[in-house]
Design a protein around this motif. Structure first.
Motif, PDB file in Angstrom:
ATOM      1  N   ARG A 162      -1.914  11.267  -0.302  1.00  0.00           N
ATOM      2  CA  ARG A 162      -2.034  10.191  -1.530  1.00  0.00           C
ATOM      3  C   ARG A 162      -2.325   9.043  -0.954  1.00  0.00           C
ATOM      4  O   ARG A 162      -1.930   8.292   0.213  1.00  0.00           O
ATOM      5  CB  ARG A 162      -0.653  10.205  -2.008  1.00  0.00           C
ATOM      6  N   LYS A 188      -3.719   4.929  -1.227  1.00  0.00           N
ATOM      7  CA  LYS A 188      -3.378   3.527  -1.724  1.00  0.00           C
ATOM      8  C   LYS A 188      -4.470   2.774  -1.749  1.00  0.00           C
ATOM      9  O   LYS A 188      -4.890   2.058  -1.031  1.00  0.00           O
ATOM     10  CB  LYS A 188      -2.309   3.063  -0.888  1.00  0.00           C
ATOM     11  N   THR A 239      -7.080  -0.094  -3.460  1.00  0.00           N
ATOM     12  CA  THR A 239      -6.954  -1.458  -4.179  1.00  0.00           C
ATOM     13  C   THR A 239      -7.474  -1.333  -5.728  1.00  0.00           C
ATOM     14  O   THR A 239      -8.261  -0.248  -5.773  1.00  0.00           O
ATOM     15  CB  THR A 239      -7.867  -2.316  -3.263  1.00  0.00           C
ATOM     16  N   TRP A 283       2.078   5.347   7.495  1.00  0.00           N
ATOM     17  CA  TRP A 283       0.700   5.020   6.964  1.00  0.00           C
ATOM     18  C   TRP A 283      -0.389   5.271   7.750  1.00  0.00           C
ATOM     19  O   TRP A 283      -0.320   5.044   8.883  1.00  0.00           O
ATOM     20  CB  TRP A 283       0.555   3.521   6.318  1.00  0.00           C
ATOM     21  N   ARG A 305      -5.280   5.022   7.786  1.00  0.00           N
ATOM     22  CA  ARG A 305      -6.170   4.559   7.136  1.00  0.00           C
ATOM     23  C   ARG A 305      -7.402   5.560   7.291  1.00  0.00           C
ATOM     24  O   ARG A 305      -7.629   6.129   8.557  1.00  0.00           O
ATOM     25  CB  ARG A 305      -6.423   3.127   7.334  1.00  0.00           C
ATOM     26  N   HIS A 360      -6.268   2.904   2.769  1.00  0.00           N
ATOM     27  CA  HIS A 360      -4.926   3.544   3.183  1.00  0.00           C
ATOM     28  C   HIS A 360      -4.500   4.492   2.480  1.00  0.00           C
ATOM     29  O   HIS A 360      -4.824   4.970   1.385  1.00  0.00           O
ATOM     30  CB  HIS A 360      -3.886   2.561   3.307  1.00  0.00           C
ATOM     31  N   ARG A 370      -0.950   7.581   2.567  1.00  0.00           N
ATOM     32  CA  ARG A 370       0.440   8.132   3.007  1.00  0.00           C
ATOM     33  C   ARG A 370       0.417   9.329   4.016  1.00  0.00           C
ATOM     34  O   ARG A 370       0.287  10.358   3.589  1.00  0.00           O
ATOM     35  CB  ARG A 370       1.619   8.297   1.796  1.00  0.00           C
ATOM     36  N   ASP A 372      -2.635   9.014  -9.953  1.00  0.00           N
ATOM     37  CA  ASP A 372      -2.965   8.777  -8.491  1.00  0.00           C
ATOM     38  C   ASP A 372      -4.050   9.375  -8.043  1.00  0.00           C
ATOM     39  O   ASP A 372      -4.601  10.530  -8.450  1.00  0.00           O
ATOM     40  CB  ASP A 372      -1.603   9.545  -7.804  1.00  0.00           C
TER      41      ASP A 372
END
Length: 387
Positions: free
Chosen positions: A8, A10, A12, A122, A124, A134, A136, A156
């Motif tokens: 998943r 993350k 911005t 985490w 990236r 980034h 998970r 998501d």
């Protein structure tokens, strides 16, 4: 051996907007290219990837919005369209509608993708025109990245890496000579020839009630409103949890069966034909439309086809052979005396042979017949079925 790793993201706010824009551009390219292919086919002509890729390069000089997305994800969209047209036919490939298609796009060049682990939770990844993103990192990649697919599920975003883990399929299973038959059902998801009944619920009763309330709430909301969008996101989250549990169940069952058996026999079921629409005229589909709809939902809920795909995927790591055996009369045949009688199956779960009196669970008896039919398959047929 190639494997998939899904995480998943993350994002911005700016990156999420970019991903949405990339998805919309890919959707426009897909629909335009599909329309062009259909028009050519109507005239008896053909259009292939090379011609459309050249036209796409020319279109970029006239339409600046095409330059926003990386060139290789647009080219990959055309490649995916060509494969879909070859596999299913030009007029059977579906359009990508804005409301019913989740944005997705693939970065096919692994050498342009960099992945770093930041800490235990985490990592990236550096993607063209998106920069560092980034995600998970729930597990290690375990190999070299060949491609990355970014997709949206509900609210998501996810990234799926195609990884070359360097493993090879074993030439022979660790326990040669072992085998198991599988009967897929609607009351019990999986029944094996060794007497196991494997099943689980993929959605709780509370989630069912909540989903129904959300459906009622959705019917009262105005199309295009913010509240309607929030309701749809809540509904999609419930369905995504259900899909994830089903996929996890199929993967666990497949891993267990292939680890212990060199031969896995399945019924040769055409799932797509079995779940064909129950609507239409009485002459076409009969009078039991409600019952057929319920059966379709039960088949889809148990994940028959997903289990078959999971078995084939797991067999690559163990060297197991996946065989598809004829499904005719497996539920009416006695596994002991081979007596075939429609009266043998007294109910959904009870099998009692009218010839020898053998009694067993009906699905387990059917699984034994599937295993016997699978062992009787010629070697060439068995190998081809496992590919």
């Amino acid at each position: 051996m190639f494997s998939e790793r899904r995480y998943r993201l993350k994002l911005t706010t700016a990156q999420a907007a970019q991903c949405e824009e990339f998805g919309n551009i890919c959707r426009a390219v897909w629909n335009t290219a599909l329309d062009q292919r259909r028009r050519y086919r109507e005239r008896g002509a053909w259009m292939n990837y090379n011609e459309q890729a050249g036209q796409l390069a020319d279109a970029k000089t006239e339409h600046d919005w095409l330059k926003t997305a990386p060139s290789h994800i647009l080219q990959q969209t055309l490649k995916d369209l060509e494969r879909a047209c070859k596999d299913h036919g030009t007029f059977r490939v579906k359009w990508r509608g804005k409301q019913r298609w989740n944005p997705s796009f693939r970065f096919p060049m692994g050498k342009l993708i960099e992945v770093e682990r930041l800490n235990k939770r985490w990592g990236r990844v550096k993607l063209p025109k998106l920069g560092w993103v980034h995600f998970r990192m729930t597990c290690q990649l375990g190999g070299a990245v060949r491609s990355a697919t970014v997709s949206r599920d509900g609210s998501d975003w996810f990234v799926s890496f195609l990884v070359d883990d360097g493993e090879q399929t074993p030439e022979q299973h660790a326990m040669p000579g072992t085998g198991v038959g599988i009967d897929r059902g609607v009351a019990v998801a999986v029944a094996t020839s060794d007497g196991k009944l494997i099943d689980r619920d993929f959605i709780s009763s509370g989630e069912v009630k909540r989903y129904r309330r959300l459906q009622q709430q959705l019917s009262r909301q105005r199309c295009g409103s913010a509240n309607r969008r929030k309701t749809l996101e809540s509904m999609r989250r419930i369905k995504r949890r259900e899909r994830d549990r089903r996929a996890d169940f199929c993967s666990q069952v497949a891993a267990e069966l292939t680890d212990r058996n060199a031969l896995v026999a399945l019924e040769d079921l055409r799932t797509r034909s079995m779940i064909s629409s129950a609507s239409g005229s009485v002459e076409e589909h009969g009078r039991n439309v409600a019952q057929k709809s319920g059966l379709n939902r039960a088949i889809l809920d148990k994940g028959w086809h997903k289990l078959e795909l999971a078995l084939r995927n797991a067999a690559r790591c163990t060297g197991s052979e996946i065989v598809k055996a004829p499904a005719a009369y497996t539920s009416q045949t006695c596994a002991v005396c081979r007596n075939v009688d429609s009266e043998n199956r007294n109910s959904q779960a009870v099998f009692r042979c009218t010839g020898c009196g053998h009694t067993a669970h009906a699905d387990v008896n059917a699984a034994k017949n599937v295993l016997a039919a699978g062992r009787a398959q010629p070697v060439e047929t068995s190998v081809l079925a496992g590919l």
